[in-house]
Design an enzyme around this catalytic site. Sequence first.
Site, short mmCIF file in Angstrom:
data_model
loop_
_atom_site.label_atom_id
_atom_site.label_comp_id
_atom_site.label_asym_id
_atom_site.label_seq_id
_atom_site.Cartn_x
_atom_site.Cartn_y
_atom_site.Cartn_z
N ASN A 7 70.53 10.08 -51.97
CA ASN A 7 69.86 9.46 -50.83
C ASN A 7 70.94 9.09 -49.81
OD1 ASN A 7 68.40 7.96 -49.03
ND2 ASN A 7 67.94 6.28 -50.44
N LYS A 9 70.62 8.18 -46.76
CA LYS A 9 70.20 7.12 -45.82
C LYS A 9 70.58 7.50 -44.38
CE LYS A 9 70.41 3.90 -49.65
NZ LYS A 9 70.59 2.54 -50.15
N HIS A 84 60.88 3.57 -50.82
CA HIS A 84 62.20 2.99 -51.05
C HIS A 84 62.18 1.53 -50.60
CE1 HIS A 84 66.45 2.11 -50.70
NE2 HIS A 84 66.66 3.12 -51.52
N GLU A 153 64.30 1.22 -59.30
CA GLU A 153 65.43 0.72 -58.52
C GLU A 153 65.29 -0.79 -58.33
OE1 GLU A 153 67.45 3.94 -56.03
OE2 GLU A 153 65.90 3.07 -54.78
N GLY A 159 73.16 -1.09 -53.77
CA GLY A 159 74.31 -1.36 -52.91
C GLY A 159 75.13 -2.57 -53.30
N SER A 195 73.36 1.26 -57.44
CA SER A 195 74.79 1.18 -57.77
C SER A 195 75.26 2.18 -58.83
CB SER A 195 75.17 -0.25 -58.18
OG SER A 195 75.01 -1.13 -57.08
P1 PGA Z 1 73.09 2.67 -54.02
O1 PGA Z 1 71.65 2.99 -53.37
O2 PGA Z 1 73.39 3.79 -54.97
O3 PGA Z 1 74.02 2.64 -52.85
O4 PGA Z 1 72.97 1.37 -54.72
C1 PGA Z 1 70.61 3.49 -54.14
C2 PGA Z 1 69.37 3.60 -53.31
O5 PGA Z 1 69.20 2.79 -52.38
O6 PGA Z 1 68.53 4.46 -53.54
#
Ligand code: PGA
Length: 234
Positions: A7, A9, A84, A153, A159, A195
Amino acid sequence: MKLIVANLKMNQLYEDVLEYKSVIDKKYDNLVICPSYIYLDVLKCDKYHLGSQDGYYMDSGSYTGAVSFKQLKSIGVSYSIVGHSERRVKFNESDEEINKKIISICNNGMTAILCIGETELEKNDNLTYEKLKQNMDIALNGVNIDRVIIAYEPLWAIGSGVIPTIDEIENIHRFIKDYIKGKYNKEILVLYGGSVNYDNCKEISSIASVDGVLIGGASLDPNNLINIVEKIEM
Ligand code: PGA
């Protein structure tokens, strides 16, 4: 084979995307890359699958600024992330709206990657299972779940560099699978997201009830993404 969803973003500029594409020089059947809409066509190739980060549930019409799943399908997008937590929190998306999106994704022959998860507050109040049930009940209402994958998630893990324990992931994934089995009498794939990085990807993806991972930050560097894909497959 575990499914790996990147992803990206709202992170890249045009030149970054060209570089990203050029780095992936092998075919990865289990990799889905989800860039911003404007780069979907740029990233199109036969080395991985293309996914969108969202979409709109009406097929066409006067919806200025929106991109429909039907349009996404027409350029070769086969997966879409939906629900999401950033869409839910920053764009006020409800489970009801997410439900309409999943129905449209399925009607257009794509696969929905439905994100569900609890906040830190809900976790501390022991409301994780209630929250997941609520997310699934509303978002999957009337849906043919053959074309649905769930991504667990936890919001507090996105993050943050913090992940649940291996036991927590195993138990929650098992709960989601059992819940779907009980309600629809079908098996469902459940990905873990939040993460995931090069160091923890193998341990997480080796959990029996984890069918793959959804990666945000760690997928932005294409070399790192490839290293993760190859480590998981080792
Ligand atoms: P991250 O994001 O791996 O940066 O924690 C995962 C997500 O938001 O799908």
